[in-house]
Design an enzyme around this catalytic site. Structure first.
Site, PDB file in Angstrom:
ATOM      1  N   ASN A 136       0.786  -1.167  -0.148  1.00 13.97           N
ATOM      2  CA  ASN A 136      -0.032   0.031  -0.037  1.00 13.97           C
ATOM      3  C   ASN A 136       0.860   1.255   0.043  1.00 13.97           C
ATOM      4  OD1 ASN A 136       0.128   1.110   2.928  1.00 13.97           O
ATOM      5  ND2 ASN A 136       0.305  -0.975   3.170  1.00 13.97           N
ATOM      6  N   CYS A 193      -4.314  -6.539  -5.090  1.00 15.41           N
ATOM      7  CA  CYS A 193      -4.173  -8.026  -5.395  1.00 15.41           C
ATOM      8  C   CYS A 193      -5.554  -8.920  -4.736  1.00 15.41           C
ATOM      9  CB  CYS A 193      -2.884  -8.615  -4.615  1.00 15.41           C
ATOM     10  SG  CYS A 193      -1.459  -7.949  -5.394  1.00 15.41           S
TER      11      CYS A 193
END
Ligand SMILES: [Zn+2]
Length: 266
Positions: A136, A193
């Site tokens: 992130n 993902c």
């Protein structure tokens, strides 16, 4: 006789296929053995890099991850196995246990924790290079602030699906992540993902690109670090190297030009 000699080989012989590679050589290997690397995140990228760096003989790895091994990690997280998933072992400690079996010369410090403004400067202390295994941008912006503030090189890397990118940041020499991305992308503006999937080979390529950069830096070969943003799209067969030269003289980067580390302030 020869076999017997080999079985009692000196530590450097273990790395003979590296030391015979002239640009690294025995001196580079000695530097790797003395180097300290911080692995931020030990999921797909982090575990793959930790595996490569431990096998390469990087002397000390601090591995930070707050997560636990899950069965659906095994498709791409090459350091873990079914026992780790069944036992829901913390990724950092499971990685440390496997790495100890792979190379007992390497000191591993596993830390089961979230990377946050309150601990990143402590985590980076005394470290020669940081590799990005996070998933992130807020954590990457935090890592960038800490690395630029303390003058520690770091390697940004990320991947999703069959797309990935990586960039090496050497504070004072190269553009930093905020030179490239002045503002942190909004969480719902980028694929992840869990929502878009991830194929193992994408991880392998980005982890390898990050790991070789870490090895260059850790072995003192700063002159050969990559000067580009490497971008791959493996399903559509594109591998690109985008120049960062235009970013180098940017005067408005809050982090590396003005020393304002807003992410460290939380
Ligand atoms: Zn910058």
């Amino acid at each position: 006789m020869k076999e017997e000699e080999n079985s009692h080989s000196s530590p450097i012989d273990r790395y003979v296929r590296q030391t015979v590679f002239a640009p690294l050589g025995p001196e580079g290997q000695r530097r790797l053995a003395a180097a300290r690397v911080l692995v931020c995140g030990c999921g797909a990228l982090g575990s793959t890099m930790a595996n490569m760096l431990a096998r390469a003989g990087v002397g000390w790895l601090r591995i930070v991850d707050r997560d636990y091994v899950d069965l659906h990690n095994l498709q791409r997280q090459v350091l873990f196995d079914e026992e780790d998933a069944a036992g829901r072992r913390p990724k950092a400690t499971a990685a440390a246990a496997h790495l100890a079996q792979i190379n007992s010369d390497v000191a591993i410090e596993p830390i089961v924790d979230e990377i946050a403004p309150g601990n990143i400067e402590r985590l980076i202390e005394g470290v020669d290079v940081v590799v990005d295994g996070t998933d992130n941008f807020p954590t990457r912006f935090l890592m960038n602030d800490a690395a630029v503030k303390h003058g520690v090189p770091w390697i940004y890397g990320g991947c999703v699906g069959t797309q990935g990118q990586t960039m090496t940041i050497v504070p004072g020499q190269t553009p930093c992540l905020r030179c490239l991305l002045p503002e942190c992308p909004a969480p719902d503006s980028i694929p992840t993902c869990p929502t878009h999937g991830i194929l193992g080979p994408t991880v392998g390529i980005i982890a390898a690109l990050e790991a070789i950069e870490a090895m260059k830096i850790a072995s003192g070969n700063l002159t050969v670090v990559s000067p580009v943003l490497a971008v791959v799209e493996l399903w559509e067969n594109r591998i690109q190297q985008l120049s960062l030269a235009g970013l180098r003289d940017r005067a408005d980067c809050p982090a590396c030009k003005h020393g304002r580390f807003t992410w460290l302030d939380g």
